[in-house]
Each structure stands twice: as C-alpha cells, then as structure tokens.
Design a protein around this motif. Structure first.
Motif, PDB file in Angstrom:
ATOM      1  N   ILE A   1      -8.541 -16.303  -5.568  1.00  0.00           N
ATOM      2  CA  ILE A   1      -8.744 -15.086  -4.786  1.00  0.00           C
ATOM      3  C   ILE A   1      -7.722 -14.974  -3.663  1.00  0.00           C
ATOM      4  O   ILE A   1      -7.210 -13.896  -3.356  1.00  0.00           O
ATOM      5  CB  ILE A   1     -10.178 -15.046  -4.205  1.00  0.00           C
ATOM      6  N   SER A   2      -7.365 -16.103  -3.059  1.00  0.00           N
ATOM      7  CA  SER A   2      -6.450 -16.088  -1.919  1.00  0.00           C
ATOM      8  C   SER A   2      -5.015 -15.773  -2.331  1.00  0.00           C
ATOM      9  O   SER A   2      -4.215 -15.325  -1.525  1.00  0.00           O
ATOM     10  CB  SER A   2      -6.486 -17.443  -1.192  1.00  0.00           C
ATOM     11  N   THR A   3      -4.661 -16.057  -3.603  1.00  0.00           N
ATOM     12  CA  THR A   3      -3.283 -15.834  -4.033  1.00  0.00           C
ATOM     13  C   THR A   3      -3.101 -14.540  -4.798  1.00  0.00           C
ATOM     14  O   THR A   3      -1.985 -14.088  -5.007  1.00  0.00           O
ATOM     15  CB  THR A   3      -2.810 -16.998  -4.931  1.00  0.00           C
ATOM     16  N   THR A   4      -4.207 -13.936  -5.238  1.00  0.00           N
ATOM     17  CA  THR A   4      -4.115 -12.746  -6.069  1.00  0.00           C
ATOM     18  C   THR A   4      -4.608 -11.509  -5.336  1.00  0.00           C
ATOM     19  O   THR A   4      -5.662 -11.525  -4.720  1.00  0.00           O
ATOM     20  CB  THR A   4      -4.946 -12.925  -7.359  1.00  0.00           C
ATOM     21  N   ALA A   5      -3.838 -10.440  -5.393  1.00  0.00           N
ATOM     22  CA  ALA A   5      -4.260  -9.178  -4.810  1.00  0.00           C
ATOM     23  C   ALA A   5      -4.875  -8.318  -5.912  1.00  0.00           C
ATOM     24  O   ALA A   5      -4.762  -8.612  -7.093  1.00  0.00           O
ATOM     25  CB  ALA A   5      -3.069  -8.471  -4.175  1.00  0.00           C
ATOM     26  N   TYR A   6      -5.530  -7.254  -5.507  1.00  0.00           N
ATOM     27  CA  TYR A   6      -6.105  -6.356  -6.491  1.00  0.00           C
ATOM     28  C   TYR A   6      -5.007  -5.606  -7.233  1.00  0.00           C
ATOM     29  O   TYR A   6      -3.971  -5.276  -6.682  1.00  0.00           O
ATOM     30  CB  TYR A   6      -7.033  -5.361  -5.793  1.00  0.00           C
TER      31      TYR A   6
ATOM     32  N   LEU B   1       0.198  -2.719 -11.669  1.00  0.00           N
ATOM     33  CA  LEU B   1       0.710  -3.970 -11.117  1.00  0.00           C
ATOM     34  C   LEU B   1      -0.430  -4.883 -10.711  1.00  0.00           C
ATOM     35  O   LEU B   1      -1.325  -4.480  -9.959  1.00  0.00           O
ATOM     36  CB  LEU B   1       1.599  -3.676  -9.908  1.00  0.00           C
ATOM     37  N   THR B   2      -0.405  -6.124 -11.207  1.00  0.00           N
ATOM     38  CA  THR B   2      -1.328  -7.159 -10.751  1.00  0.00           C
ATOM     39  C   THR B   2      -0.489  -8.207 -10.027  1.00  0.00           C
ATOM     40  O   THR B   2       0.166  -9.041 -10.659  1.00  0.00           O
ATOM     41  CB  THR B   2      -2.087  -7.795 -11.926  1.00  0.00           C
ATOM     42  N   PRO B   3      -0.454  -8.124  -8.698  1.00  0.00           N
ATOM     43  CA  PRO B   3       0.454  -8.979  -7.930  1.00  0.00           C
ATOM     44  C   PRO B   3      -0.168 -10.323  -7.554  1.00  0.00           C
ATOM     45  O   PRO B   3      -1.386 -10.511  -7.621  1.00  0.00           O
ATOM     46  CB  PRO B   3       0.708  -8.148  -6.678  1.00  0.00           C
ATOM     47  N   VAL B   4       0.685 -11.238  -7.169  1.00  0.00           N
ATOM     48  CA  VAL B   4       0.256 -12.548  -6.692  1.00  0.00           C
ATOM     49  C   VAL B   4       1.074 -12.872  -5.442  1.00  0.00           C
ATOM     50  O   VAL B   4       2.230 -12.457  -5.319  1.00  0.00           O
ATOM     51  CB  VAL B   4       0.465 -13.619  -7.784  1.00  0.00           C
ATOM     52  N   LYS B   5       0.480 -13.582  -4.530  1.00  0.00           N
ATOM     53  CA  LYS B   5       1.175 -13.948  -3.297  1.00  0.00           C
ATOM     54  C   LYS B   5       2.337 -14.883  -3.607  1.00  0.00           C
ATOM     55  O   LYS B   5       2.219 -15.815  -4.396  1.00  0.00           O
ATOM     56  CB  LYS B   5       0.187 -14.625  -2.337  1.00  0.00           C
ATOM     57  N   ASN B   6       3.486 -14.621  -2.976  1.00  0.00           N
ATOM     58  CA  ASN B   6       4.688 -15.434  -3.156  1.00  0.00           C
ATOM     59  C   ASN B   6       5.115 -15.529  -4.618  1.00  0.00           C
ATOM     60  O   ASN B   6       5.418 -16.614  -5.131  1.00  0.00           O
ATOM     61  CB  ASN B   6       4.474 -16.843  -2.575  1.00  0.00           C
ATOM     62  N   ALA B   7       5.128 -14.415  -5.281  1.00  0.00           N
ATOM     63  CA  ALA B   7       5.496 -14.377  -6.697  1.00  0.00           C
ATOM     64  C   ALA B   7       6.932 -14.845  -6.913  1.00  0.00           C
ATOM     65  O   ALA B   7       7.811 -14.651  -6.081  1.00  0.00           O
ATOM     66  CB  ALA B   7       5.325 -12.964  -7.240  1.00  0.00           C
TER      67      ALA B   7
ATOM     68  N   TRP C   1      -1.569 -14.295 -15.489  1.00  0.00           N
ATOM     69  CA  TRP C   1      -0.221 -14.589 -14.988  1.00  0.00           C
ATOM     70  C   TRP C   1      -0.228 -15.114 -13.563  1.00  0.00           C
ATOM     71  O   TRP C   1       0.682 -15.846 -13.154  1.00  0.00           O
ATOM     72  CB  TRP C   1       0.642 -13.326 -15.061  1.00  0.00           C
ATOM     73  N   ALA C   2      -1.256 -14.757 -12.802  1.00  0.00           N
ATOM     74  CA  ALA C   2      -1.292 -15.102 -11.372  1.00  0.00           C
ATOM     75  C   ALA C   2      -1.233 -16.602 -11.133  1.00  0.00           C
ATOM     76  O   ALA C   2      -0.605 -17.064 -10.174  1.00  0.00           O
ATOM     77  CB  ALA C   2      -2.559 -14.512 -10.735  1.00  0.00           C
TER      78      ALA C   2
ATOM     79  N   LEU D   1      14.003   2.122 -18.445  1.00  0.00           N
ATOM     80  CA  LEU D   1      15.013   1.895 -17.406  1.00  0.00           C
ATOM     81  C   LEU D   1      14.465   2.255 -16.033  1.00  0.00           C
ATOM     82  O   LEU D   1      14.667   1.524 -15.050  1.00  0.00           O
ATOM     83  CB  LEU D   1      16.263   2.709 -17.711  1.00  0.00           C
ATOM     84  N   ASN D   2      13.755   3.364 -15.941  1.00  0.00           N
ATOM     85  CA  ASN D   2      13.172   3.786 -14.669  1.00  0.00           C
ATOM     86  C   ASN D   2      12.160   2.770 -14.157  1.00  0.00           C
ATOM     87  O   ASN D   2      12.114   2.470 -12.957  1.00  0.00           O
ATOM     88  CB  ASN D   2      12.496   5.150 -14.822  1.00  0.00           C
ATOM     89  N   VAL D   3      11.332   2.240 -15.071  1.00  0.00           N
ATOM     90  CA  VAL D   3      10.311   1.267 -14.674  1.00  0.00           C
ATOM     91  C   VAL D   3      10.957  -0.047 -14.240  1.00  0.00           C
ATOM     92  O   VAL D   3      10.571  -0.642 -13.231  1.00  0.00           O
ATOM     93  CB  VAL D   3       9.317   1.029 -15.833  1.00  0.00           C
ATOM     94  N   VAL D   4      11.958  -0.491 -14.993  1.00  0.00           N
ATOM     95  CA  VAL D   4      12.672  -1.719 -14.634  1.00  0.00           C
ATOM     96  C   VAL D   4      13.301  -1.577 -13.245  1.00  0.00           C
ATOM     97  O   VAL D   4      13.157  -2.452 -12.376  1.00  0.00           O
ATOM     98  CB  VAL D   4      13.759  -2.049 -15.680  1.00  0.00           C
ATOM     99  N   THR D   5      13.995  -0.478 -13.036  1.00  0.00           N
ATOM    100  CA  THR D   5      14.657  -0.232 -11.752  1.00  0.00           C
ATOM    101  C   THR D   5      13.639  -0.131 -10.618  1.00  0.00           C
ATOM    102  O   THR D   5      13.851  -0.673  -9.520  1.00  0.00           O
ATOM    103  CB  THR D   5      15.493   1.062 -11.821  1.00  0.00           C
ATOM    104  N   TYR D   6      12.543   0.560 -10.882  1.00  0.00           N
ATOM    105  CA  TYR D   6      11.502   0.744  -9.873  1.00  0.00           C
ATOM    106  C   TYR D   6      10.971  -0.598  -9.393  1.00  0.00           C
ATOM    107  O   TYR D   6      10.879  -0.850  -8.178  1.00  0.00           O
ATOM    108  CB  TYR D   6      10.367   1.579 -10.464  1.00  0.00           C
ATOM    109  N   TYR D   7      10.623  -1.484 -10.310  1.00  0.00           N
ATOM    110  CA  TYR D   7      10.031  -2.762  -9.914  1.00  0.00           C
ATOM    111  C   TYR D   7      11.062  -3.765  -9.403  1.00  0.00           C
ATOM    112  O   TYR D   7      10.736  -4.622  -8.576  1.00  0.00           O
ATOM    113  CB  TYR D   7       9.209  -3.345 -11.063  1.00  0.00           C
TER     114      TYR D   7
END
Length: 246
Positions: free
Chosen positions: A14-19, A37-43, A78-79, A112-118
């Motif tokens: 929970i501490s490393t993963t955001a919603y 996007l499913t992000p993780v702290k310090n990815a 993946w987190a 290409l747009n998605v790759v560039t965006y992220y």
C-alpha cells in the motif's frame, strides 16, 4: 507471527503503490486514446500494455472495465517490481486476423502519442508490451524507424500473432513469451520463437516458455492457456525481470 508478516507485506504494498488513474491522450480532433496508469513509488520503468482481440477495453472514468484480458487481471502485479503499468485502450475496434487495423497510420500515430505522453510525463524508460493481436501493434511500431525506436527501451511480445515480426535492424532488447500449451491457431509457438531466432546473437533477446495454469472457453481467449490463465504472476515476473535487467 505469520499474521504479522502478512500485515507488514500488505502495508508495504500500500505504501509503494498509488491508486490507478485514467489519462486521456489527445489525438487530433478525434476521440482521445484512453489509458489507465497504475503507478508505484520510485518507479524504475513504465510498461505500456496493448491487449489483443479488437483492443477495446472500454475503460470508464474510474478506471474500471468489464474486459477480463490478461493485462487487466495482472495490472497490479507490476508494482512489486517497481514498474509503472499502463493499460492502453482504443476508441474503436481494431479488428482481428487479416482484417485488423493495427498497422494503419491512425493506430500507429496513437501509439506514438501514448509513448511520447508517458515518456514526458514520467521521465522513465518506456517499454511496449503486446499480447496476441497486440503484438502486431508493438512490432509495427518498433519497425517504424529509428526515431520511434529511440523513444522506447525495449519491446515484449506474448502469445505472438503469426504475422508479427521484428525487423533485423531493430537493436532494442526483445523478449518473447509463449505458453507451451497455447492451441490458438493464429498464435503458434513458432511465432514467438521465430522473432527471437531471427535476431543477431549480438543483440539482447530472450524467449521464455510458460507451462501450467488452466484453460477455459475459446482457445484464443484470455481465459485459455493463450491468456496465461492462473499463470499471471509468472507471466509478469518474467517480463519484469527482463525489463529490470535491461
């Protein structure tokens, strides 16, 4: 003591993963490309996930979907490896088989747009990962020239569609994953083997076979061996370890 360990493990996750959060990537004057996007702290990296079939996840504003694709079922796995995951939706059905639209300019421009965006948003190495018909999306992208190749760190294919290929001049790391018992006629084991065997020994490449799990319904569906049903943890671990090594 075991209960304490479980509580600690849950707390760390929970501490490393955001919603998860929805981001709509603009596309000309047309409907945007919706992503989750499913992000993780310090990815350490971000992996863009392109599902097979018609490619439509129909992601809602809250990130929910009724699509049970392999990538949807495993997006939170993946987190633990310090990798952000992104489900990539499509506003229109991309079709299947020879009638698919994954090589057309519109779809490739959306990628290409998605790759560039992220890449700009997260400032992390970007990996593209396609499953089944999604392998056509990512291989067509990486074959699209050196300018596109420079934007990503590597490419992963799984349950590779029979027409998907990686050009010999592509120098990025490439991983191919296939279930040994995949009996879908459009995604024979040799499709994944061929992609890796066709690359120079000087390039970073790996072929991984997965066994086990269960198969339900259509042999080309996500709940069959083709979709790594009940093997999602091994499926993600194999890809994540390759990403982190390269």
């Amino acid at each position: 003591m075991k209960i304490i360990h479980i509580i600690i493990a849950i707390g760390l996750l929970i501490s490393t993963t955001a919603y998860s959060q929805v981001f709509d990537v603009p596309y000309k004057d047309d409907a945007p490309t919706r992503t989750l996007l499913t992000p993780v702290k310090n990815a350490k990296a971000v992996v863009l996930l392109f599902p097979g079939g018609g490619g439509v996840l129909n992601l809602q504003d809250d990130g929910s979907t009724t699509n049970g694709h392999t990538f949807v079922r495993s997006k939170d796995l993946w987190a633990q490896y310090g990798i952000d995951s992104v489900l990539v939706d499509t506003p229109y059905d991309l079709g299947a088989g020879l009638r698919n639209s994954r090589s057309i300019r519109d779809h490739q421009q959306r990628i290409l747009n998605v790759v560039t965006y992220y890449k700009e948003k997260l400032n992390l190495p970007v990996w593209v990962f396609g499953h089944s018909m999604g392998t056509v999306s990512v291989t067509e992208f990486v074959n699209g020239g050196k300018e596109k190749e420079k934007l990503i760190a590597g490419v992963i294919v799984a349950g590779t569609y029979r027409s998907a290929t990686v050009d010999s001049d592509v120098t990025l790391p490439v991983l191919a994953i296939h279930h040994l018992n995949d009996s879908c006629g459009s995604t024979p084991l040799v499709s994944s083997e061929r992609i890796i065997e066709g690359r120079s020994n000087k390039l970073t490449s790996q072929f991984i076979q997965i066994e086990g799990g269960i198969s339900e319904g259509d042999v080309c569906g996500s709940r069959a061996y083709h979709g790594f049903n009940q093997k999602e943890s091994e499926f993600v671990k194999s890809a994540a370890q390759f990403i982190l090594k390269n």
